[in-house]
Every structure is written in C-alpha cells, then in structure tokens.
Design a protein around this motif. Structure first.
Motif, PDB file in Angstrom:
ATOM      1  N   LYS A   1      24.432 -19.081  14.207  1.00  0.00           N
ATOM      2  CA  LYS A   1      25.129 -19.463  15.432  1.00  0.00           C
ATOM      3  C   LYS A   1      24.174 -19.470  16.619  1.00  0.00           C
ATOM      4  CE  LYS A   1      29.518 -17.600  13.901  1.00  0.00           C
ATOM      5  NZ  LYS A   1      30.593 -16.661  14.178  1.00  0.00           N
ATOM      6  N   ASN A   2      24.555 -20.223  17.657  1.00  0.00           N
ATOM      7  CA  ASN A   2      23.728 -20.305  18.860  1.00  0.00           C
ATOM      8  C   ASN A   2      23.551 -18.944  19.513  1.00  0.00           C
ATOM      9  OD1 ASN A   2      23.302 -23.020  18.583  1.00  0.00           O
ATOM     10  ND2 ASN A   2      24.943 -23.611  19.952  1.00  0.00           N
ATOM     11  N   SER A   3      24.592 -18.121  19.500  1.00  0.00           N
ATOM     12  CA  SER A   3      24.493 -16.794  20.104  1.00  0.00           C
ATOM     13  C   SER A   3      23.468 -15.933  19.356  1.00  0.00           C
ATOM     14  CB  SER A   3      25.854 -16.112  20.123  1.00  0.00           C
ATOM     15  OG  SER A   3      26.360 -15.986  18.813  1.00  0.00           O
ATOM     16  N   GLU A   4      23.375 -16.106  18.040  1.00  0.00           N
ATOM     17  CA  GLU A   4      22.388 -15.364  17.259  1.00  0.00           C
ATOM     18  C   GLU A   4      20.973 -15.838  17.591  1.00  0.00           C
ATOM     19  OE1 GLU A   4      23.551 -16.100  13.245  1.00  0.00           O
ATOM     20  OE2 GLU A   4      25.269 -14.757  13.344  1.00  0.00           O
ATOM     21  N   ILE A   5      20.825 -17.144  17.793  1.00  0.00           N
ATOM     22  CA  ILE A   5      19.510 -17.696  18.110  1.00  0.00           C
ATOM     23  C   ILE A   5      19.062 -17.218  19.492  1.00  0.00           C
ATOM     24  CG2 ILE A   5      18.178 -19.808  18.483  1.00  0.00           C
ATOM     25  CD1 ILE A   5      20.051 -21.195  16.483  1.00  0.00           C
ATOM     26  N   LYS A   6      19.989 -17.166  20.455  1.00  0.00           N
ATOM     27  CA  LYS A   6      19.653 -16.731  21.808  1.00  0.00           C
ATOM     28  C   LYS A   6      19.137 -15.297  21.821  1.00  0.00           C
ATOM     29  CE  LYS A   6      22.837 -19.670  24.373  1.00  0.00           C
ATOM     30  NZ  LYS A   6      24.033 -19.712  25.220  1.00  0.00           N
TER      31      LYS A   6
ATOM     32  N   SER B   1       8.731 -14.996  18.917  1.00  0.00           N
ATOM     33  CA  SER B   1       8.037 -14.815  17.637  1.00  0.00           C
ATOM     34  C   SER B   1       9.028 -14.850  16.470  1.00  0.00           C
ATOM     35  CB  SER B   1       7.246 -13.515  17.632  1.00  0.00           C
ATOM     36  OG  SER B   1       8.097 -12.408  17.829  1.00  0.00           O
ATOM     37  N   GLU B   2      10.205 -14.279  16.655  1.00  0.00           N
ATOM     38  CA  GLU B   2      11.224 -14.320  15.605  1.00  0.00           C
ATOM     39  C   GLU B   2      11.701 -15.747  15.364  1.00  0.00           C
ATOM     40  OE1 GLU B   2      14.020 -11.589  17.342  1.00  0.00           O
ATOM     41  OE2 GLU B   2      13.311  -9.925  16.091  1.00  0.00           O
ATOM     42  N   ILE B   3      11.834 -16.516  16.446  1.00  0.00           N
ATOM     43  CA  ILE B   3      12.248 -17.918  16.300  1.00  0.00           C
ATOM     44  C   ILE B   3      11.177 -18.695  15.537  1.00  0.00           C
ATOM     45  CG2 ILE B   3      12.728 -20.068  17.535  1.00  0.00           C
ATOM     46  CD1 ILE B   3      14.079 -18.410  19.719  1.00  0.00           C
ATOM     47  N   ASN B   4       9.912 -18.452  15.859  1.00  0.00           N
ATOM     48  CA  ASN B   4       8.817 -19.119  15.139  1.00  0.00           C
ATOM     49  C   ASN B   4       8.851 -18.787  13.652  1.00  0.00           C
ATOM     50  OD1 ASN B   4       7.464 -20.716  17.059  1.00  0.00           O
ATOM     51  ND2 ASN B   4       6.488 -18.898  17.922  1.00  0.00           N
ATOM     52  N   GLU B   5       9.114 -17.527  13.325  1.00  0.00           N
ATOM     53  CA  GLU B   5       9.199 -17.116  11.923  1.00  0.00           C
ATOM     54  C   GLU B   5      10.357 -17.821  11.222  1.00  0.00           C
ATOM     55  OE1 GLU B   5       9.474 -12.871  11.806  1.00  0.00           O
ATOM     56  OE2 GLU B   5       7.543 -12.607  12.802  1.00  0.00           O
TER      57      GLU B   5
ATOM     58  N   LEU C   1       9.471 -21.486  10.505  1.00  0.00           N
ATOM     59  CA  LEU C   1       8.603 -21.613   9.337  1.00  0.00           C
ATOM     60  C   LEU C   1       9.379 -21.405   8.041  1.00  0.00           C
ATOM     61  CD1 LEU C   1       5.396 -19.769  10.588  1.00  0.00           C
ATOM     62  CD2 LEU C   1       5.729 -22.234  10.281  1.00  0.00           C
ATOM     63  N   ALA C   2      10.265 -20.420   8.031  1.00  0.00           N
ATOM     64  CA  ALA C   2      11.062 -20.145   6.832  1.00  0.00           C
ATOM     65  C   ALA C   2      11.997 -21.318   6.526  1.00  0.00           C
ATOM     66  CB  ALA C   2      11.864 -18.872   7.015  1.00  0.00           C
ATOM     67  N   GLU C   3      12.620 -21.865   7.550  1.00  0.00           N
ATOM     68  CA  GLU C   3      13.540 -22.985   7.342  1.00  0.00           C
ATOM     69  C   GLU C   3      12.795 -24.244   6.912  1.00  0.00           C
ATOM     70  OE1 GLU C   3      16.851 -23.331   7.155  1.00  0.00           O
ATOM     71  OE2 GLU C   3      16.966 -21.163   7.349  1.00  0.00           O
ATOM     72  N   GLN C   4      11.596 -24.459   7.450  1.00  0.00           N
ATOM     73  CA  GLN C   4      10.816 -25.619   7.034  1.00  0.00           C
ATOM     74  C   GLN C   4      10.418 -25.510   5.567  1.00  0.00           C
ATOM     75  OE1 GLN C   4       7.731 -25.614  10.036  1.00  0.00           O
ATOM     76  NE2 GLN C   4       8.758 -27.237  11.195  1.00  0.00           N
TER      77      GLN C   4
ATOM     78  N   LYS D   1      18.957 -29.788  10.903  1.00  0.00           N
ATOM     79  CA  LYS D   1      19.578 -29.555  12.201  1.00  0.00           C
ATOM     80  C   LYS D   1      19.304 -28.135  12.705  1.00  0.00           C
ATOM     81  CE  LYS D   1      23.160 -33.033  12.132  1.00  0.00           C
ATOM     82  NZ  LYS D   1      24.580 -33.323  12.376  1.00  0.00           N
ATOM     83  N   LEU D   2      19.277 -27.164  11.815  1.00  0.00           N
ATOM     84  CA  LEU D   2      18.976 -25.789  12.216  1.00  0.00           C
ATOM     85  C   LEU D   2      17.550 -25.692  12.751  1.00  0.00           C
ATOM     86  CD1 LEU D   2      19.629 -22.811  12.493  1.00  0.00           C
ATOM     87  CD2 LEU D   2      19.037 -22.522  10.083  1.00  0.00           C
ATOM     88  N   ILE D   3      16.606 -26.362  12.084  1.00  0.00           N
ATOM     89  CA  ILE D   3      15.223 -26.367  12.553  1.00  0.00           C
ATOM     90  C   ILE D   3      15.150 -26.957  13.955  1.00  0.00           C
ATOM     91  CG2 ILE D   3      12.938 -27.392  12.193  1.00  0.00           C
ATOM     92  CD1 ILE D   3      13.547 -27.185   9.146  1.00  0.00           C
ATOM     93  N   THR D   4      15.874 -28.037  14.170  1.00  0.00           N
ATOM     94  CA  THR D   4      15.883 -28.676  15.481  1.00  0.00           C
ATOM     95  C   THR D   4      16.477 -27.763  16.545  1.00  0.00           C
ATOM     96  OG1 THR D   4      16.113 -30.815  14.392  1.00  0.00           O
ATOM     97  CG2 THR D   4      16.635 -30.729  16.733  1.00  0.00           C
ATOM     98  N   ARG D   5      17.576 -27.079  16.225  1.00  0.00           N
ATOM     99  CA  ARG D   5      18.177 -26.148  17.189  1.00  0.00           C
ATOM    100  C   ARG D   5      17.228 -25.010  17.517  1.00  0.00           C
ATOM    101  NH1 ARG D   5      23.232 -23.478  15.806  1.00  0.00           N
ATOM    102  NH2 ARG D   5      22.790 -23.954  13.666  1.00  0.00           N
ATOM    103  N   LEU D   6      16.554 -24.482  16.499  1.00  0.00           N
ATOM    104  CA  LEU D   6      15.596 -23.399  16.726  1.00  0.00           C
ATOM    105  C   LEU D   6      14.466 -23.860  17.636  1.00  0.00           C
ATOM    106  CD1 LEU D   6      15.410 -21.936  13.110  1.00  0.00           C
ATOM    107  CD2 LEU D   6      16.218 -20.715  15.127  1.00  0.00           C
ATOM    108  N   LYS D   7      13.963 -25.067  17.392  1.00  0.00           N
ATOM    109  CA  LYS D   7      12.890 -25.594  18.235  1.00  0.00           C
ATOM    110  C   LYS D   7      13.366 -25.801  19.669  1.00  0.00           C
ATOM    111  CE  LYS D   7      10.042 -27.825  14.737  1.00  0.00           C
ATOM    112  NZ  LYS D   7       9.479 -29.108  14.259  1.00  0.00           N
ATOM    113  N   THR D   8      14.600 -26.242  19.833  1.00  0.00           N
ATOM    114  CA  THR D   8      15.159 -26.447  21.166  1.00  0.00           C
ATOM    115  C   THR D   8      15.245 -25.129  21.919  1.00  0.00           C
ATOM    116  OG1 THR D   8      16.433 -28.352  20.402  1.00  0.00           O
ATOM    117  CG2 THR D   8      17.152 -27.315  22.449  1.00  0.00           C
ATOM    118  N   PHE D   9      15.759 -24.087  21.272  1.00  0.00           N
ATOM    119  CA  PHE D   9      15.863 -22.784  21.919  1.00  0.00           C
ATOM    120  C   PHE D   9      14.477 -22.210  22.221  1.00  0.00           C
ATOM    121  CE2 PHE D   9      20.293 -22.733  20.522  1.00  0.00           C
ATOM    122  CZ  PHE D   9      20.895 -22.188  21.639  1.00  0.00           C
ATOM    123  N   LEU D  10      13.518 -22.455  21.341  1.00  0.00           N
ATOM    124  CA  LEU D  10      12.159 -21.984  21.578  1.00  0.00           C
ATOM    125  C   LEU D  10      11.586 -22.653  22.827  1.00  0.00           C
ATOM    126  CD1 LEU D  10       9.714 -20.332  20.650  1.00  0.00           C
ATOM    127  CD2 LEU D  10       9.051 -22.291  19.250  1.00  0.00           C
ATOM    128  N   THR D  11      11.782 -23.953  22.958  1.00  0.00           N
ATOM    129  CA  THR D  11      11.304 -24.678  24.136  1.00  0.00           C
ATOM    130  C   THR D  11      11.980 -24.158  25.398  1.00  0.00           C
ATOM    131  OG1 THR D  11      10.929 -26.640  22.775  1.00  0.00           O
ATOM    132  CG2 THR D  11      11.028 -26.968  25.158  1.00  0.00           C
TER     133      THR D  11
END
Length: 66
Positions: A2-7, A12-16, A19-22, A48-58
């Motif tokens: 979920k978005n709340s979990e990503i936030k 560094s956790e988002i980067n990990e 990589l795991a999702e890729q 789509k999850l990879i894209t959301r993670l990259k968006t939150f990272l940016t």
C-alpha cells in the motif's frame, strides 16, 4: 504494498525493494516465456509496484533538496 506502507520506508529501503521487485519481475517474465504462468496479471502488478516505488523515491529526494 500500500501507499501508506511505501511512505513509511526510508530511501535505502525503497531502493532495496525496487531491486527485489525488479529481480522478481525478471523471474516472472522468464517463467512466462518458458510456459504461461497461471496469473499473467502478476507481471503487470509487479511492474506497477516498481513504478510506484520509483515515484515515491523521487518525491522523497525532491523533498530533501528543498
């Protein structure tokens, strides 16, 4: 995820997670190429999850710059 979990994750956790999702996406695509997987929508969900993670990272990186 979920978005709340990503936030709640750090950069560094988002980067990990990215990589795991890729890696997971690569495995799914390879498995699907050999023989059709049971649920091909998992490929789309992973992408789509990879894209959301990259968006939150940016967003986090842009917020840090300000």
């Amino acid at each position: 995820m979920k978005n709340s979990e990503i936030k709640a994750l750090t950069e560094s956790e988002i980067n990990e997670r990215i990589l795991a999702e890729q890696e997971n996406l690569t495995k799914l695509r390879f498995a699907h190429a050999i023989s059709p997987i049971e649920n091909p929508n998992r490929i789309r969900q992973s992408r789509k999850l990879i894209t959301r993670l990259k968006t939150f990272l940016t967003q986090k990186q842009m917020a840090k710059q300000d």
